[in-house]
Design a protein around this motif. Structure first.
Motif, PDB file in Angstrom:
ATOM      1  N   LYS A  96      64.824 102.527  50.534  1.00 45.44           N
ATOM      2  CA  LYS A  96      64.049 102.137  49.354  1.00 45.44           C
ATOM      3  C   LYS A  96      64.953 101.969  48.134  1.00 45.44           C
ATOM      4  CE  LYS A  96      59.794 104.462  50.822  1.00 45.44           C
ATOM      5  NZ  LYS A  96      58.847 105.581  50.546  1.00 45.44           N
ATOM      6  N   VAL A  97      65.885 102.910  47.966  1.00 42.14           N
ATOM      7  CA  VAL A  97      66.796 102.833  46.820  1.00 42.14           C
ATOM      8  C   VAL A  97      67.683 101.599  46.917  1.00 42.14           C
ATOM      9  CG1 VAL A  97      68.727 103.969  45.663  1.00 42.14           C
ATOM     10  CG2 VAL A  97      66.770 105.317  46.420  1.00 42.14           C
ATOM     11  N   PHE A  98      68.267 101.368  48.107  1.00 46.24           N
ATOM     12  CA  PHE A  98      69.143 100.208  48.281  1.00 46.24           C
ATOM     13  C   PHE A  98      68.372  98.895  48.112  1.00 46.24           C
ATOM     14  CE2 PHE A  98      71.935 103.008  51.159  1.00 46.24           C
ATOM     15  CZ  PHE A  98      72.596 103.508  50.036  1.00 46.24           C
ATOM     16  N   SER A  99      67.138  98.853  48.591  1.00 48.13           N
ATOM     17  CA  SER A  99      66.339  97.629  48.450  1.00 48.13           C
ATOM     18  C   SER A  99      66.017  97.354  46.990  1.00 48.13           C
ATOM     19  CB  SER A  99      65.054  97.754  49.267  1.00 48.13           C
ATOM     20  OG  SER A  99      65.336  97.953  50.635  1.00 48.13           O
ATOM     21  N   PHE A 100      65.613  98.389  46.271  1.00 50.24           N
ATOM     22  CA  PHE A 100      65.256  98.205  44.861  1.00 50.24           C
ATOM     23  C   PHE A 100      66.468  97.793  44.033  1.00 50.24           C
ATOM     24  CE2 PHE A 100      64.444  99.852  40.555  1.00 50.24           C
ATOM     25  CZ  PHE A 100      63.254  99.199  40.276  1.00 50.24           C
ATOM     26  N   THR A 101      67.580  98.492  44.212  1.00 51.60           N
ATOM     27  CA  THR A 101      68.784  98.140  43.459  1.00 51.60           C
ATOM     28  C   THR A 101      69.322  96.776  43.870  1.00 51.60           C
ATOM     29  OG1 THR A 101      70.095  99.389  45.083  1.00 51.60           O
ATOM     30  CG2 THR A 101      69.456 100.528  43.056  1.00 51.60           C
ATOM     31  N   GLY A 102      69.166  96.415  45.147  1.00 57.98           N
ATOM     32  CA  GLY A 102      69.611  95.097  45.593  1.00 57.98           C
ATOM     33  C   GLY A 102      68.804  93.981  44.957  1.00 57.98           C
ATOM     34  N   ILE A 103      67.489  94.187  44.819  1.00 59.72           N
ATOM     35  CA  ILE A 103      66.642  93.171  44.184  1.00 59.72           C
ATOM     36  C   ILE A 103      67.025  92.994  42.720  1.00 59.72           C
ATOM     37  CG2 ILE A 103      64.283  92.672  43.452  1.00 59.72           C
ATOM     38  CD1 ILE A 103      63.331  93.986  46.045  1.00 59.72           C
ATOM     39  N   ILE A 104      67.224  94.119  42.016  1.00 54.02           N
ATOM     40  CA  ILE A 104      67.622  94.025  40.611  1.00 54.02           C
ATOM     41  C   ILE A 104      68.995  93.373  40.479  1.00 54.02           C
ATOM     42  CG2 ILE A 104      68.303  95.397  38.599  1.00 54.02           C
ATOM     43  CD1 ILE A 104      66.082  97.286  39.174  1.00 54.02           C
ATOM     44  N   GLY A 105      69.906  93.730  41.356  1.00 55.62           N
ATOM     45  CA  GLY A 105      71.245  93.165  41.277  1.00 55.62           C
ATOM     46  C   GLY A 105      71.279  91.678  41.561  1.00 55.62           C
ATOM     47  N   MET A 106      70.515  91.245  42.563  1.00 58.66           N
ATOM     48  CA  MET A 106      70.550  89.825  42.948  1.00 58.66           C
ATOM     49  C   MET A 106      69.748  88.950  41.999  1.00 58.66           C
ATOM     50  SD  MET A 106      72.526  89.608  45.571  1.00 58.66           S
ATOM     51  CE  MET A 106      72.096  87.991  46.198  1.00 58.66           C
ATOM     52  N   LEU A 107      68.580  89.435  41.539  1.00 58.80           N
ATOM     53  CA  LEU A 107      67.690  88.596  40.735  1.00 58.80           C
ATOM     54  C   LEU A 107      67.934  88.703  39.233  1.00 58.80           C
ATOM     55  CD1 LEU A 107      64.308  89.081  42.642  1.00 58.80           C
ATOM     56  CD2 LEU A 107      66.069  87.340  42.984  1.00 58.80           C
ATOM     57  N   ILE A 108      68.526  89.791  38.778  1.00 57.06           N
ATOM     58  CA  ILE A 108      68.700  89.992  37.339  1.00 57.06           C
ATOM     59  C   ILE A 108      70.178  90.032  36.936  1.00 57.06           C
ATOM     60  CG2 ILE A 108      68.217  91.530  35.401  1.00 57.06           C
ATOM     61  CD1 ILE A 108      65.704  92.439  36.804  1.00 57.06           C
ATOM     62  N   LEU A 109      70.928  90.953  37.522  1.00 60.73           N
ATOM     63  CA  LEU A 109      72.307  91.155  37.081  1.00 60.73           C
ATOM     64  C   LEU A 109      73.230  90.020  37.511  1.00 60.73           C
ATOM     65  CD1 LEU A 109      72.738  94.991  37.697  1.00 60.73           C
ATOM     66  CD2 LEU A 109      72.017  93.791  35.629  1.00 60.73           C
TER      67      LEU A 109
END
Length: 260
Positions: A96-109
């Motif tokens: 869950k943590v890796f998925s959430f951070t991955g979404i933020i990293g790919m779509l925002i950062l």
């Protein structure tokens, strides 16, 4: 950070994962490792050793992966115990943590970093030896307002992880309490450790303890065991007792177990 370095790291870690999966799928079938992989089934008599040679033991299999993920928590609790449930929830927490951070990293950062102008753009003609720093925060100009997106993302991720940890802690704690009350009472749950026993004249330590606790705690006292430094085996037991005492931030000069 070169593309070649990333690909090399991904290749090495993928090969190690495959190797460990193959070794596990083979070793768990060997009778000599049953105490390691299926101790609960051996203790309950649900699994027995098979000493005859079988070629299937040397062939890696992946069927256990799908079976492990299909099991419900109640089935996993009844078959493997509470520790297995906690382990599986830890894995799902990490996903869950890796998925959430991955979404933020790919779509925002990632889009924010790509719009920076501090570094030279990637040469896709020579991608293998190109640097990927253009996709990192290094490409954002110092003092840019876009850095607030990075700071805000850190706070969002931190709050999300703290919420997950809080939820998992409450959930696992409730599971442990329910498991504790549903299991049969064990002697170690009602055992205390005392020291510095005053010995009456003409009586032994055991007699002094027996008379003291039967007089002042007759409804809760059951039995006692005195640990002495009289042999090598007992000295090892005393050492383990002192290790337990140190863990509890206490030091005992004369360890004695009381079963309440």
């Amino acid at each position: 950070m070169l593309v070649s370095a990333i690909l090399t790291s991904v290749g090495i870690n993928s090969a190690l994962c495959v190797l460990f999966l193959v070794l596990y799928s083979i070793l768990k079938k060997q009778p000599s490792y049953y105490e390691v992989y299926v101790p609960r089934l051996l203790a309950e008599g649900s699994s027995k050793r098979r000493s005859r040679f079988n070629l299937e033991r040397l062939i890696p299999s992946t069927g256990w992966l799908s079976k492990a993920w299909k099991l419900s928590e109640d089935e996993l609790l009844s078959s493997s115990g509470l520790d297995a449930v906690v382990y599986m929830r830890t894995i799902t927490l990490c996903l869950k943590v890796f998925s959430f951070t991955g979404i933020i990293g790919m779509l925002i950062l990632l889009p924010v970093n790509c719009t920076g102008t501090e570094l030279q753009q990637v040469d896709f003609a020579d991608l293998y030896t190109s640097s990927l720093d253009v996709f990192t925060i290094s490409n954002v100009k110092s003092g840019s307002k876009l850095l607030w997106i990075h700071f805000s993302s850190v706070y969002v991720v931190t709050i999300f992880i703290c919420y997950l940890l809080y939820y998992e802690y409450n959930y696992i704690s409730s599971k442990r309490i329910a498991y504790f009350y549903s299991s049969k009472p064990q002697a170690d749950q009602f055992t205390i450790l005392v020291h510095s026993i005053p010995v009456s004249a003409g009586s032994s330590v055991s007699d002094s303890v027996e008379s003291f606790f039967t007089e002042y705690h007759p409804t809760t006292y059951l039995s006692h065991t005195v640990l002495r430094r009289t042999s090598k085996v007992q000295s090892l037991i005393v050492s383990s007792v002192f290790f337990f005492a140190h863990y509890c931030h206490q030091f005992f000069s004369f360890p004695l177990f009381l079963h309440i």
